[in-house]
Design a protein around this motif. Structure first.
Motif, short mmCIF file in Angstrom:
data_model
loop_
_atom_site.label_atom_id
_atom_site.label_comp_id
_atom_site.label_asym_id
_atom_site.label_seq_id
_atom_site.Cartn_x
_atom_site.Cartn_y
_atom_site.Cartn_z
N ARG A 16 4.73 -6.92 -1.17
CA ARG A 16 3.74 -6.57 -0.17
C ARG A 16 3.86 -5.09 0.13
NH1 ARG A 16 0.82 -10.28 2.53
NH2 ARG A 16 0.63 -8.97 4.35
N SER A 19 2.50 -1.99 6.03
CA SER A 19 1.20 -2.01 6.72
C SER A 19 0.54 -0.64 6.69
CB SER A 19 1.38 -2.52 8.15
OG SER A 19 2.29 -1.72 8.85
N ALA A 22 -0.87 -0.17 3.14
CA ALA A 22 -2.03 -1.07 2.98
C ALA A 22 -3.25 -0.50 3.71
CB ALA A 22 -1.70 -2.46 3.49
N LYS A 26 -6.76 0.36 1.93
CA LYS A 26 -8.00 -0.26 2.42
C LYS A 26 -9.03 0.79 2.81
CE LYS A 26 -6.27 -4.67 4.10
NZ LYS A 26 -6.30 -5.64 5.17
N THR A 90 -6.74 -6.28 -0.18
CA THR A 90 -5.51 -5.48 -0.29
C THR A 90 -4.43 -6.06 0.62
OG1 THR A 90 -6.70 -3.47 -0.84
CG2 THR A 90 -4.52 -3.19 0.11
N ASN A 91 -3.28 -6.28 0.03
CA ASN A 91 -2.08 -6.77 0.72
C ASN A 91 -2.17 -8.23 1.14
OD1 ASN A 91 0.55 -5.82 1.09
ND2 ASN A 91 0.26 -5.59 3.28
#
Length: 111
Positions: A16, A19, A22, A26, A90-91
């Motif tokens: 992953r 955040s 990601a 995005k 995504t992610n």
């Protein structure tokens, strides 16, 4: 990116993005999707300029100008949808393949 490792060099859990990473990915794909949509909107003006530039011969190239507009419209539409789908997925650890089937409604909002 966080890469869990079981000591053998292979991931022991799904990979992953952090955040923050990601969000960056995005945002880039969302902006690309919006840019492609903007280019799509400009194609009608370009095809009009082509016809206008042809002057009295515009009738002779009308079908070709329409084909030009339709092909670029299709290309930008597919690319815009694809980039929006990448941004939305995504992610995520799974992709709902049923939602991607032809004819299905796809939520591109990312929420």
């Amino acid at each position: 990116m966080v890469i869990p490792n079981d000591g053998t060099g292979s991931p022991s859990a799904p990979l992953r993005l952090t955040s923050q990473a990601a969000a960056t990915v995005k945002k880039r794909f969302e902006h690309a999707s919006q840019d492609l949509t903007g280019h799509l909107n400009g194609m009608a003006g370009l095809s009009g300029a082509i016809s206008e530039g042809a002057g009295e011969l515009s009738g002779d190239i009308e079908a070709d100008v329409l084909a030009f507009l339709q092909s670029w419209t299709s290309a930008f539409d597919v690319l815009s949808t694809s980039t929006a789908l990448i941004a939305g997925n995504t992610n995520n650890l799974a992709v709902d393949l049923d939602a991607l089937d032809r004819g299905s409604t796809i939520d591109l909002s990312g929420s």
